[in-house]
Design an enzyme around this catalytic site. Structure first.
Site, mmCIF file in Angstrom:
data_model
loop_
_atom_site.group_PDB
_atom_site.id
_atom_site.type_symbol
_atom_site.label_atom_id
_atom_site.label_comp_id
_atom_site.label_asym_id
_atom_site.label_seq_id
_atom_site.Cartn_x
_atom_site.Cartn_y
_atom_site.Cartn_z
ATOM 1 N N CYS A 2 -9.517 -16.490 -0.694
ATOM 2 C CA CYS A 2 -9.824 -17.545 -2.004
ATOM 3 C C CYS A 2 -10.862 -16.901 -2.784
ATOM 4 O O CYS A 2 -11.422 -15.970 -1.990
ATOM 5 C CB CYS A 2 -9.906 -18.877 -1.620
ATOM 6 S SG CYS A 2 -8.733 -19.688 -0.439
ATOM 7 N N ARG A 27 -7.562 -13.010 -5.857
ATOM 8 C CA ARG A 27 -7.762 -13.441 -4.753
ATOM 9 C C ARG A 27 -6.917 -14.528 -4.116
ATOM 10 O O ARG A 27 -6.767 -14.733 -2.834
ATOM 11 C CB ARG A 27 -9.072 -13.674 -4.413
ATOM 12 C CG ARG A 27 -10.446 -12.698 -4.999
ATOM 13 C CD ARG A 27 -11.683 -13.225 -4.543
ATOM 14 N NE ARG A 27 -11.997 -13.290 -3.121
ATOM 15 C CZ ARG A 27 -12.312 -12.529 -2.518
ATOM 16 N NH1 ARG A 27 -12.557 -11.258 -2.941
ATOM 17 N NH2 ARG A 27 -12.803 -12.560 -1.151
ATOM 18 N N TRP A 73 -5.874 -19.087 -1.932
ATOM 19 C CA TRP A 73 -4.557 -18.497 -1.304
ATOM 20 C C TRP A 73 -4.219 -19.429 0.030
ATOM 21 O O TRP A 73 -5.154 -19.268 0.776
ATOM 22 C CB TRP A 73 -4.872 -16.949 -1.107
ATOM 23 C CG TRP A 73 -3.804 -16.480 -0.289
ATOM 24 C CD1 TRP A 73 -2.737 -15.808 -1.212
ATOM 25 C CD2 TRP A 73 -3.386 -16.098 0.918
ATOM 26 N NE1 TRP A 73 -1.811 -15.252 -0.375
ATOM 27 C CE2 TRP A 73 -2.098 -15.439 1.041
ATOM 28 C CE3 TRP A 73 -4.142 -16.389 2.142
ATOM 29 C CZ2 TRP A 73 -1.636 -14.923 2.234
ATOM 30 C CZ3 TRP A 73 -3.607 -15.872 3.144
ATOM 31 C CH2 TRP A 73 -2.325 -15.139 3.379
ATOM 32 N N ASN A 99 -14.059 -20.195 1.075
ATOM 33 C CA ASN A 99 -13.323 -18.888 1.272
ATOM 34 C C ASN A 99 -13.522 -18.604 2.657
ATOM 35 O O ASN A 99 -14.412 -18.430 3.129
ATOM 36 C CB ASN A 99 -13.405 -17.717 0.340
ATOM 37 C CG ASN A 99 -12.938 -16.476 0.729
ATOM 38 O OD1 ASN A 99 -11.680 -16.744 1.224
ATOM 39 N ND2 ASN A 99 -13.402 -15.510 0.762
ATOM 40 N N GLY A 100 -12.115 -18.806 3.290
ATOM 41 C CA GLY A 100 -12.469 -18.345 5.140
ATOM 42 C C GLY A 100 -11.614 -19.496 5.577
ATOM 43 O O GLY A 100 -10.721 -20.073 5.084
ATOM 44 N N GLU A 463 4.678 4.176 0.234
ATOM 45 C CA GLU A 463 3.997 3.362 -0.685
ATOM 46 C C GLU A 463 4.751 3.246 -1.916
ATOM 47 O O GLU A 463 4.850 2.114 -2.505
ATOM 48 C CB GLU A 463 2.956 4.603 -1.183
ATOM 49 C CG GLU A 463 1.903 3.868 -2.323
ATOM 50 C CD GLU A 463 1.250 2.569 -1.973
ATOM 51 O OE1 GLU A 463 1.253 2.090 -0.792
ATOM 52 O OE2 GLU A 463 0.765 1.924 -2.901
ATOM 53 N N LYS A 467 5.150 -0.677 -3.317
ATOM 54 C CA LYS A 467 5.105 -1.099 -4.608
ATOM 55 C C LYS A 467 6.171 -1.996 -5.057
ATOM 56 O O LYS A 467 6.045 -2.936 -5.605
ATOM 57 C CB LYS A 467 4.857 -0.026 -5.410
ATOM 58 C CG LYS A 467 3.394 0.889 -5.466
ATOM 59 C CD LYS A 467 2.298 -0.148 -5.955
ATOM 60 C CE LYS A 467 1.685 -0.851 -4.861
ATOM 61 N NZ LYS A 467 0.621 -0.464 -4.041
ATOM 62 N N GLU A 470 6.725 -5.373 -3.344
ATOM 63 C CA GLU A 470 5.461 -6.508 -3.569
ATOM 64 C C GLU A 470 5.544 -6.845 -5.073
ATOM 65 O O GLU A 470 5.248 -8.162 -5.102
ATOM 66 C CB GLU A 470 4.120 -5.927 -3.320
ATOM 67 C CG GLU A 470 3.517 -4.812 -3.867
ATOM 68 C CD GLU A 470 2.278 -4.655 -3.291
ATOM 69 O OE1 GLU A 470 1.736 -3.451 -3.609
ATOM 70 O OE2 GLU A 470 1.201 -5.423 -2.852
ATOM 71 N N HIS A 486 19.683 9.076 11.848
ATOM 72 C CA HIS A 486 19.488 8.409 13.345
ATOM 73 C C HIS A 486 19.552 7.004 13.232
ATOM 74 O O HIS A 486 19.269 6.226 14.174
ATOM 75 C CB HIS A 486 18.253 8.585 13.785
ATOM 76 C CG HIS A 486 18.091 10.196 14.103
ATOM 77 N ND1 HIS A 486 18.628 10.784 15.007
ATOM 78 C CD2 HIS A 486 17.485 11.072 13.617
ATOM 79 C CE1 HIS A 486 18.330 12.332 15.084
ATOM 80 N NE2 HIS A 486 17.550 12.391 14.257
ATOM 81 N N LYS A 585 -5.122 -10.242 -3.399
ATOM 82 C CA LYS A 585 -5.648 -8.734 -3.336
ATOM 83 C C LYS A 585 -6.423 -8.578 -1.982
ATOM 84 O O LYS A 585 -6.473 -7.566 -1.656
ATOM 85 C CB LYS A 585 -6.461 -8.380 -4.374
ATOM 86 C CG LYS A 585 -6.876 -6.992 -4.555
ATOM 87 C CD LYS A 585 -6.845 -6.596 -5.920
ATOM 88 C CE LYS A 585 -7.128 -4.877 -5.913
ATOM 89 N NZ LYS A 585 -5.625 -4.187 -5.689
HETATM 90 O O1 M6R Z 1 -8.482 -3.585 0.456
HETATM 91 P P1 M6R Z 1 -7.730 -2.956 1.378
HETATM 92 O O2 M6R Z 1 -7.545 -1.645 1.048
HETATM 93 O O3 M6R Z 1 -8.368 -2.926 2.790
HETATM 94 O O4 M6R Z 1 -6.433 -3.879 1.598
HETATM 95 C C1 M6R Z 1 -5.315 -3.502 2.382
HETATM 96 C C2 M6R Z 1 -3.991 -4.001 1.917
HETATM 97 O O5 M6R Z 1 -4.110 -5.488 1.949
HETATM 98 C C3 M6R Z 1 -3.687 -3.555 0.371
HETATM 99 O O6 M6R Z 1 -3.639 -2.226 0.444
HETATM 100 C C4 M6R Z 1 -2.406 -4.215 0.171
HETATM 101 O O7 M6R Z 1 -1.154 -3.605 0.882
HETATM 102 C C5 M6R Z 1 -2.122 -3.980 -1.483
HETATM 103 N N1 M6R Z 1 -2.011 -5.130 -2.064
HETATM 104 C C6 M6R Z 1 -0.859 -3.178 -1.678
HETATM 105 O O8 M6R Z 1 -0.539 -2.746 -2.881
#
Ligand code: M6R
Length: 590
Positions: A2, A27, A73, A99-100, A463, A467, A470, A486, A585
C-alpha cells in the site's frame, strides 16, 4: 504494497496530501482514504481508484492542518470501504494508516475483543489503533503508546498515526516496509516513497527498520525502538517533480517508454562506478542472480551474457525460491540482486539469506531503498521514478547495468563501444510506432499469444509475454524457440498470434527454422528481425530493425517495440495500462 502519506502544514492539508497520495497510486488502487485531526478525527474513504472515490465523496473537502492518507492493495479483507484505511480506535480519537502485514493480528484482535474493543473491518491493520487506544487509556502519551503497540506486532509495517489527544503531531514507524521523511520550511512529511513528496521538498531522511518518528510542524524527531533520539542525515534527492508527472502523455507507461533513449544515456554514465566495483571483486567461481518479475527477465539476459562472454557458471533464481538454494552458497559466490524498487519483500528476504555467506551486489533504481542499505555493493540504474506498474524503462536500465558489469568483468572494450551505439538505435523504435499500432488493432481480440526467442532473446520473449499479460489481460507465453516441439506446439492453431524474435547472429538459422514450423501450423507470425533479412519478406506483420543489431545487443532494443505493442493493445482494449487489475508496483509482501 500500500502507500501511505502523513503531512503537517500550517494550512489546510487535504489538497496537498491527496496530491501526494496520487503519486503513490502505483502501490495500490483498491481503495483510498484520508484522515485529518481537528477537535475530532475526520475520515473520508472509499473503494476504487483515487479519481473515482474523489469524484464521489470529494476527498479534499475535509478540514485540518495535519493528516494521513492511504492507498490500498488488499491483503486482509476485500477491497471494500470498510476495509479501506485509515482505521480508528473505538472512540474515533486515534487514526492509523499502514503498509505491511501484521502476522499475529488474529491473536491480537482476539485479545482486544475480549477486552471490549469493537472492530469495524476485517483488516490486520485495525489492531494497531486499538492497541494504541489501550495504551493511551493506561496513561501513556501518543508516542509511548505507539511504541508499546508496535512492540506487540509481528510482521511488517510502515505506519502513520494521528490522535485528537495530541493534535499537533504525527507518529510514524517502520519495519520491513518503506518509509521516508520529507522535510521542508513549509511543513514535514512521511511517505512510502519519494515521488509523494517531490512537489513539496527534495530533502529526505531514509528510515531504518524499528525506527520511530515524531513529526511536528517545525520539528522531526527520529528515535530507535526504545525512544532514544537518533542523528540522521538529510539527503537531497536529484529527482525533480516533473519526473513524476505525465508530461502530456496519455499514460505514464507511454511516457516512460519514450524516456528510454535518455535512460540509456544516463545509465551508461554509471560505467566508471561499475568498473570501480568490479575492481574490488575477488575471483568468483559462481554467480547467482536473484530477482522477481521483469527484474528476473533482466537477470536471465545476464546469465546468457556471463556464461557466453565470461564462462562463469551462472544461475538465475526467483527471489521467492531462493531459500531452497541457500546451502549452495559460499564465499566464492557472487549473488546479484536486481530490483527496481529495492523494496520487493521476496528479494529483501533472499538478500538476508545470502549476505552472511556470499558477496552481494544490488542493482537498484530507487536511491536509499531498503536493499541499497543491505547489500555489500550497489549499482544504481538511472531510470528516474517509474510510476506505471509495468516496468519498462527500468528494465532497460537494468540491462544496461548488467551489460556494463559483464563488459568490465571481461575487460571487453568492444562491448562497451557497442553499448554507446544503443541510444541512436533505440530512437528508431518510435519510427515503427504506427506499424505497431496497426498490429495492436489487428490482434487486440486475441485470446492467446506466444512469444518465441532463442538464447539472449529468450528472456526478451518472456518479458514481451509478461508485458502483454499484465496490461492487456491476454494469456501469453514466452518460449525458447527450440522447445515448442517438445509440447506447446500442440497449442498452435490457425490464426494464433506468435511473436517471433529473429535478430541476426549465431542462433538465427535455428530460430528461423523453428518459426517456420510454427507458421506451417497456421500461426499468424509477427516478426521482429533485421531490415536486410530477405528470408522474412513474405511475413505480413514485421517490425524491422537496423541490421547492425546482432543477437547480443538485441535484448536492449527489440524489447522497446514489444513494450509499445502491449501498450497499444491495452489502450485498444480500453484498459488503463498504468494500473492493471490485481497488481501493484512495489510488492512488499512475501
Ligand atoms: O521492484 P522489483 O524490480 O523488485 O519488482 C519485481 C517485480 O514485481 C516487477 O518487475 C513486476 O514484475 C513488474 N510490474 C512487471 O512489469
Amino acid at each position: 504494497m500500500c502507500g501511505i502519506v502523513g503531512c503537517i502544514l500550517d494550512k489546510k492539508v487535504a489538497p496537498t496530501i491527496i496530491e501526494s497520495i496520487k503519486k503513490l497510486e502505483y502501490r495500490g488502487y483498491d481503495s483510498v482514504g484520508i484522515a485529518t485531526v481537528t477537535d475530532t478525527i475526520n475520515v473520508k474513504k472509499g473503494s476504487g481508484k483515487i479519481k473515482e472515490v474523489d469524484d464521489e465523496i470529494k476527498l479534499t473537502d475535509i478540514d485540518g492542518n495535519i493528516g494521513i492518507a492511504h492507498v490500498r492493495w488488499a491483503t486482509h479483507g476485500n477491497p471494500t470501504k470498510e476495509n479501506a484505511h485509515p482505521h480508528c480506535d473505538c472512540d474515533n480519537k486515534i487514526s492509523v494508516v499502514h503498509n505491511g502485514i501484521i502476522e499475529n493480528f488474529k491473536e491480537l484482535r482476539q485479545e482486544l475483543i475480549q477486552e471490549g474493543h469493537i472492530f469495524k473491518s476485517e483488516t490486520d491493520t485495525e489492531v494497531i489503533p486499538h492497541l494504541i487506544e489501550k495504551f493511551m487509556k493506561e496513561g501513556n502519551d501518543l508516542l509511548k503508546s505507539t511504541q508499546l503497540a508496535i512492540k506487540k506486532l509481528i510482521g511488517s509495517y510502515a505506519l502513520a498515526v494521528i490522535s485528537t489527544e495530541e493534535p499537533d503531531k504525527i507518529i510514524g514507524a517502520r519495519n520491513e516496509s518503506p518509509l521516508i521523511v520529507g522535510v521542508s520550511d513549509n511543513g514535514n512529511f512521511l511517505a512510502s516513497d519519494v515521488p509523494a513528496i517531490l512537489n513539496e521538498t527534495r530533502k529526505v531522511i531514509y528510515l531504518e527498520d524499528k525506527e520511530i518518528i515524531q513529526l511536528e510542524k517545525d520539528k522531526v524527531t527520529i528515535m530507535d525502538i526504545n525512544l532514544n533520539p537518533l542523528e540522521k542525515e538529510i539527503k537531497t534527492i536529484d529527482w525533480n517533480p516533473e519526473m513524476a508527472e505525465k508530461d502530456g502523455y496519455d499514460h505514464f507507461m507511454l511516457k516512460e517508454i519514450f524516456e528510454e533513449p535518455q535512460v540509456i544515456k544516463d545509465t551508461l554514465f554509471e560505467s566508471e562506478k561499475i568498473k570501480e566495483i568490479v575492481s574490488k571483486f575477488k575471483n568468483f567461481n559462481r554467480i547467482y542472480f536473484v530477482a522477481c518479475g521483469t527484474s528476473y527477465h533482466a537477470s536471465l539476459v545476464g546469465e546468457y551474457l556471463i556464461e557466453t562472454q565470461l564462462g562463469i557458471p551462472t544461475e538465475v533464481i526467483l527471489a521467492s525460491e531462493f531459500e531452497y538454494f541457500q546451502k549452495t552458497l559460499d564465499d566464492h559466490t557472487l549473488v546479484i540482486f536486481i530490483t527496481q524498487s529495492g523494496e520487493t519483500a521476496d528479494t529483501i528476504k533472499a538478500l538476508k539469506v545470502a549476505k552472511p555467506v556470499s558477496e552481494t551486489l544490488a542493482i537498484v533504481n530507487v536511491v536509499g531503498s531498503s536493499i541499497t542499505r543491505e547489500a555489500h555493493h550497489v549499482i544504481y540504474t538511472r531510470a528516474g521514478p517509474e510510476i506505471g506498474v509495468a516496468a519498462t524503462k527500468t528494465y532497460l536500465s537494468q540491462l544496461i547495468c548488467i551489460y556494463l558489469l559483464v563488459a568490465h568483468l571481461g575487460e571487453n572494450e568492444e562491448l562497451i563501444e557497442k553499448l554507446h551505439s544503443i541510444h541512436e538505435l533505440s530512437l528508431e523504435s518510435f519510427d515503427r510506432e504506427e506499424e505497431i499500432k496497426k498490429i495492436a488493432k489487428r490482434y487486440k481480440s486475441a485470446k492467446d499469444f506466444f512469444y518465441i526467442g532463442r538464447g539472449f532473446n529468450y528472456p526478451t520473449a518472456l518479458e514481451g509475454a509478461l508485458k502483454l499479460k499484465e496490461i492487456t489481460y491476454i494469456h501469453a507465453e514466452g518460449y525458447p524457440a527450440g522447445e515448442l516441439k517438445h509440447g506447446p506446439l500442440a497449442l498452435i492453431e490457425e490464426g494464433i498470434p506468435v511473436v517471433g524474435i529473429l535478430p541476426p547472429g549465431a542462433s538465427y538459422a535455428k530460430t528461423f527454422n523453428n518459426l517456420q514450423e510454427i507458421r506451417a501450423r497456421g500461426a499468424n507470425m509477427i516478426l521482429l528481425g533485421a531490415e536486410n533479412d530477405t528470408q522474412i519478406d513474405d511475413v505480413e506483420d514485421k517490425l524491422l530493425f537496423n541490421s547492425t543489431i546482432d543477437e547480443i545487443i538485441a535484448p536492449l532494443l527489440y524489447i522497446i517495440d514489444l513494450q509499445l505493442l502491449s501498450y497499444h493493445i491495452s489502450v485498444e482494449k480500453s484498459i488503463d495500462p498504468d494500473k492493471p487489475k490485481n497488481l501493484a508496483k512495489s510488492v512488499t509482501v512475501v
